[in-house]
Design a protein around this motif. Structure first.
Motif, PDB file in Angstrom:
ATOM      1  N   LEU A 431      -1.888  11.408  -5.286  1.00  0.00           N
ATOM      2  CA  LEU A 431      -2.675  10.193  -5.538  1.00  0.00           C
ATOM      3  C   LEU A 431      -1.882   8.998  -5.497  1.00  0.00           C
ATOM      4  O   LEU A 431      -2.037   7.811  -4.808  1.00  0.00           O
ATOM      5  CB  LEU A 431      -3.444  10.181  -6.693  1.00  0.00           C
ATOM      6  CG  LEU A 431      -4.999  10.784  -6.667  1.00  0.00           C
ATOM      7  CD1 LEU A 431      -5.623  10.828  -7.877  1.00  0.00           C
ATOM      8  CD2 LEU A 431      -5.881  10.021  -5.440  1.00  0.00           C
ATOM      9  N   LEU A 432      -0.721   8.870  -6.338  1.00  0.00           N
ATOM     10  CA  LEU A 432       0.279   7.890  -6.433  1.00  0.00           C
ATOM     11  C   LEU A 432       0.871   7.559  -5.156  1.00  0.00           C
ATOM     12  O   LEU A 432       0.946   5.988  -4.744  1.00  0.00           O
ATOM     13  CB  LEU A 432       1.430   8.316  -7.302  1.00  0.00           C
ATOM     14  CG  LEU A 432       2.270   7.074  -7.844  1.00  0.00           C
ATOM     15  CD1 LEU A 432       1.438   6.140  -8.851  1.00  0.00           C
ATOM     16  CD2 LEU A 432       3.457   7.447  -8.443  1.00  0.00           C
ATOM     17  N   ILE A 433       1.047   8.407  -4.091  1.00  0.00           N
ATOM     18  CA  ILE A 433       1.639   7.940  -3.036  1.00  0.00           C
ATOM     19  C   ILE A 433       0.734   7.888  -1.649  1.00  0.00           C
ATOM     20  O   ILE A 433       1.075   7.262  -0.484  1.00  0.00           O
ATOM     21  CB  ILE A 433       2.721   9.102  -2.472  1.00  0.00           C
ATOM     22  CG1 ILE A 433       2.268  10.371  -2.119  1.00  0.00           C
ATOM     23  CG2 ILE A 433       3.739   9.088  -3.417  1.00  0.00           C
ATOM     24  CD1 ILE A 433       3.172  11.339  -1.459  1.00  0.00           C
ATOM     25  N   SER A 434      -0.597   7.816  -2.073  1.00  0.00           N
ATOM     26  CA  SER A 434      -1.668   7.856  -0.937  1.00  0.00           C
ATOM     27  C   SER A 434      -1.560   6.361  -0.513  1.00  0.00           C
ATOM     28  O   SER A 434      -1.977   6.350   0.649  1.00  0.00           O
ATOM     29  CB  SER A 434      -2.884   8.336  -1.469  1.00  0.00           C
ATOM     30  OG  SER A 434      -3.349   7.673  -2.653  1.00  0.00           O
ATOM     31  N   LEU A 435      -1.090   5.601  -1.368  1.00  0.00           N
ATOM     32  CA  LEU A 435      -1.544   4.117  -1.079  1.00  0.00           C
ATOM     33  C   LEU A 435      -0.243   3.389  -0.791  1.00  0.00           C
ATOM     34  O   LEU A 435      -0.002   2.381  -0.404  1.00  0.00           O
ATOM     35  CB  LEU A 435      -2.098   3.260  -2.261  1.00  0.00           C
ATOM     36  CG  LEU A 435      -3.240   3.878  -2.955  1.00  0.00           C
ATOM     37  CD1 LEU A 435      -3.706   2.940  -4.024  1.00  0.00           C
ATOM     38  CD2 LEU A 435      -4.585   3.836  -1.791  1.00  0.00           C
ATOM     39  N   CYS A 436       0.887   4.396  -0.810  1.00  0.00           N
ATOM     40  CA  CYS A 436       2.373   3.813  -0.252  1.00  0.00           C
ATOM     41  C   CYS A 436       2.491   3.433   1.214  1.00  0.00           C
ATOM     42  O   CYS A 436       3.432   2.759   1.376  1.00  0.00           O
ATOM     43  CB  CYS A 436       3.445   4.828  -0.853  1.00  0.00           C
ATOM     44  SG  CYS A 436       3.514   4.691  -2.532  1.00  0.00           S
TER      45      CYS A 436
END
Length: 808
Positions: A431-436
């Motif tokens: 989840l943390l890197i899905s918006l990166c």
């Protein structure tokens, strides 16, 4: 006369005040949206809460959509949520039915994740935000299925994820409507009025500079002009960011309003002459300016009043100007320019820009009727070409394929290692890197650092809130409201940006604003470890797919900019009226080349900004100051080339009205242009060749010939030595302008045509001399850059000599 400090303080102060109020309004709207989500997911009706099983992603969706948005932007975000929901439902249900929920082990979940992400990332028509939301939704669906092994059923995880995401979008819309709608139209109108005020004050300061009686006063006003230009650039950027949202609020404006004016084009038509006036003012070295007598100074002050009155005519946003107010003034400007052109090119160019501002001339867009452009729709092959273009756009490009592979591999690894480390909290790694992810390059280490720090800060703040309110847990959410406001301001900071701000907000919201089985400290620790796993996967894959440093790409992009600039210079040519088609094609090629140069300069600026943020490791530190100076010169040259194309078009158009006058002067005009091109083109070619070489050290050990008598190596930069070269070109143009001005005509019409040709030709002379001046600056910066990269000065001139021989 107004002082420099008082002349521009109102515009800058108003812009700063508006920026602060806008940030505060955005923070309060974000707080409202998060409050709606928290109250619903914690205390809402049980039937509704059963469908909101993923409050973490509800918060993420809300923060992503409501950030610095208006109602139009939020509606656009809701459309992207709908697109992502459709994609996720189709892919997740297909995967779950084919594989079976009971077969979802850690490896299978990671493989399904990688395959689905690849499919989502492939279409180029899908917006990046919709893809990012779909990535996060797929993480929730596949990880939850791997955790409970299908106990919830086949469709339940996907339905719950889609409902949670949709509710986040709904909360964002409610936040934009309460207590009153926040419309992009009214925000844009306020910004446009501030920008118009800024333009007016910049115009006034430029007039004060050239009218100054001493250098100290001129320097004071010029400093204020630069401050106003910086503020104007920020306002322009803010306006452009609101235009898309405004179109979502008023979609029929462009279609049903025949008098509709494209705001972006209107802004460009004002900004470009203002930047050009700044270039003209910066070339004055002594004060008072010799060409500015008392009569011309009074005339310019009168122009200032006319321009202020003209801007004040706008009753509503982006209304067109009334041309009747300045018709006589434009004729007076032409007369004044006729008297000044052959005496002082900077003053003449400044009058030229004043005329353009008063005339609302669309400089950045060529006039099709002037260039004799035919309608493509009449071409029988036009529909065939359009159909072919549509079909070709359906085939993914290499760049998009690389993006899809990168996202697929990163999220697949993050889900696998996240589930392996902690099955219950395996969501957070993905989840943390899905918006990166972004389609182009970005500062990978800086982005990962901002997200990591934001997650840590938010988690620690959430733990403190739980500790302080451990006896009154139902009140702990109140402590999050100031943190959400603080995080909203973090999103606008240079250190954290949107990535760090959203991570800081969600870090605290997930601990306090949602229910979880583990104690807060244990949950926060597990989440930070999972976040670290995800960020490591993200950074490693980014390095694999983008092994070149931004500093290396910046140097390569600089070489491409110089090559594109050389192509533009080669297109500068004054062609006789009897070769009409050649002249039109030359102007069109110059405009196309300028647009390409502008795009390359924008990419160079992105690489430079990324190189500033990335760590040096064992490499040579990035020479930031040198690249910034070259960017400034390249931006000026890009602006000047538009004026060159515009003046060429008008000179060739006017020459058709008085061919006898033009035939006498055509050879002399081309002689001046030829001198300029012969001076600047070889130097640009040499600079391009030098910057293309990866490292000067490759040539250190080569045996290069040298001068037998002096035992010294030739300098590759001997063609342009300084201001004397610029003065030679300027003097040649002034001499020719004087010859043109001395020509007499038998009637007023011919005299007016001569005056217009003189005005456009003086613009060409000023632009070419300043193009040479900026080339000298770039040449000096390239010298400094190569000196920075090569510490062995004994072999430094060998490198220059060899490249000069190759260029010649």
């Amino acid at each position: 006369m107004p002082t420099p400090s008082s002349s521009s303080s109102s515009s800058i102060a108003a812009a700063r005040s508006h920026e602060w109020r806008a940030a505060l309004a955005s923070a309060l709207r974000t707080t409202t949206a998060c409050t709606v989500v928290a109250l619903t997911t914690l205390y809402g009706p049980a039937p509704l809460r059963r469908y909101l099983e993923f409050p973490s992603f509800t918060y993420v969706t809300t923060l992503l959509i409501v950030s610095d948005a208006a109602l139009g932007d939020t509606l656009r975000g809701c459309w992207r949520v709908a697109c992502s929901n459709v994609l996720v439902m189709l892919l997740s249900l297909l995967s779950l039915y084919l594989i079976g929920p009971s077969n979802f082990t850690d490896a299978v979940a990671a493989a399904a994740m990688a395959a689905s992400v690849f499919v989502v990332a492939i279409p180029e028509w899908s917006h990046l935000v919709a893809k990012q939301l779909a990535f996060g939704q797929l993480v929730n669906v596949f990880v939850s299925t791997a955790v409970d092994r299908g106990e919830a059923g086949v469709a339940a995880p996907a339905i719950h994820v889609v409902c949670s995401t949709a509710f986040g979008a709904l909360a964002a819309v409610l936040a934009m409507l309460l207590p009153f709608p926040r419309l992009a139209y009214y925000q844009t109108r306020k910004l446009y009025r501030l920008y118009a005020e800024n333009i007016c004050e910049r115009f006034n300061c430029n007039i004060e500079v050239i009218s100054a009686s001493d250098k100290a006063t001129a320097v004071g006003f010029f400093t204020q002009t630069k401050s106003l230009s910086t503020t104007g650039a920020k306002l322009l950027k803010s306006i452009r960011s609101k235009l898309d949202g405004m179109h979502w609020e008023r979609p029929r404006t462009r279609i049903f309003n025949p008098h509709w004016i494209d705001p972006d084009e209107k802004l460009q038509d004002m900004e470009l002459p203002m930047r050009a006036m700044g270039i003209a003012v910066s070339t004055f070295t002594s004060f008072p300016v010799g060409a500015i007598d008392e009569e011309l100074s009074g005339f310019l002050l009168n122009c200032r009043e006319q321009f202020s009155k003209k801007l004040g005519q706008q009753a509503k946003c982006f209304a067109s100007f009334d041309a009747t107010i300045t018709s006589e003034k434009k004729k007076d400007i032409l007369t004044k320019n006729l008297l000044v052109a052959y005496k002082d090119l900077p003053t003449s160019f400044l009058l030229y820009c004043v005329h353009i501002l008063l005339d609302d001339t669309p400089m950045a867009k060529k006039n099709d009727h002037m260039l004799g452009k035919t309608q493509e729709s009449g071409d029988p092959l036009w529909s065939t070409r359009k159909t072919r273009e549509v079909l070709m756009n359906l085939i993914p490009s290499n760049r998009n394929l690389a993006f899809a592979f990168k996202c697929s591999l990163s999220l697949g690894l993050a889900v696998f290692f996240g589930l392996t480390y902690n099955k219950e909290n395996g969501y957070w790694a993905g989840l943390l890197i899905s918006l990166c992810f972004v389609t182009g390059r970005h500062p990978t280490f800086s982005l990962a650092n901002a997200r990591g720090q934001g997650t840590a800060m938010g988690s620690i703040y959430g733990i403190l809130c739980c500790f302080i309110f451990q006896k009154y847990m139902h009140l702990s959410f109140l402590a999050l409201l100031p943190w959400v406001i603080f995080s909203s301001f973090l999103k606008n900071s240079r250190m954290y940006g949107q990535a760090g701000g959203i991570s800081a907000a969600t870090g605290a919201l997930l601990i306090v604003g949602m229910k979880h089985n583990d104690p807060p400290i244990q949950f926060a620790l597990a989440r930070m470890v999972e976040a670290t796993i995800g960020l490591l996967c993200f950074v490693i894959v980014e390095i694999i797919f983008n092994p070149c440093r931004a500093a290396t790409l910046a140097k390569s992009e600089l070489s491409q900019c110089l090559r594109s600039l050389q192509d533009c210079i080669d297109q500068i040519d004054i062609i006789p009226p009897n070769k009409r088609e050649m002249s039109f094609s030359s102007c069109s090629a110059l405009r196309e080349g300028q647009r390409k140069l502008k795009t390359l300069v924008g990419q160079l600026e992105e690489f430079t900004a990324e190189a500033e943020l990335e760590p040096n490791f064992w490499f040579i530190p990035f020479h930031n100051a040198c690249y910034r100076k070259m960017l400034e010169s390249l931006s000026k040259m890009s602006d000047l080339l538009i004026f060159v194309a515009y003046s060429m078009e008008n000179v060739m158009l006017l020459s058709q009205k008085n061919e006898a006058f033009w035939e006498d002067l055509h050879d002399q005009v081309n002689e001046n242009v030829g001198i300029f091109k012969n001076k600047i083109s070889p130097v640009l070619k040499c600079l391009e060749e030098i910057t293309r070489i990866e490292s000067p050290r490759k040539l250190e050990n080569e045996n290069l010939p040298c001068d037998i008598e002096t035992q010294e190596y030739a300098d590759a930069f001997g063609d342009l030595s300084g201001d004397e070269e610029v003065n030679t070109i300027t003097g040649s143009f002034i001499k020719h302008l004087e010859a043109m001005a001395s020509k007499t005509h038998s009637n007023i019409h011919e005299e007016m045509v001569k005056g217009q040709i003189l005005s456009h030709y003086s613009c060409l002379g000023f632009c070419t001399s300043n193009l040479m001046r900026e080339t000298i600056k770039i040449q000096n910066e390239v010298k400094e850059l190569l000196t920075w990269e090569n510490s062995n000065q004994s072999n430094f001139n060998k490198f220059f000599w060899k490249d000069q021989a190759q260029c010649s």
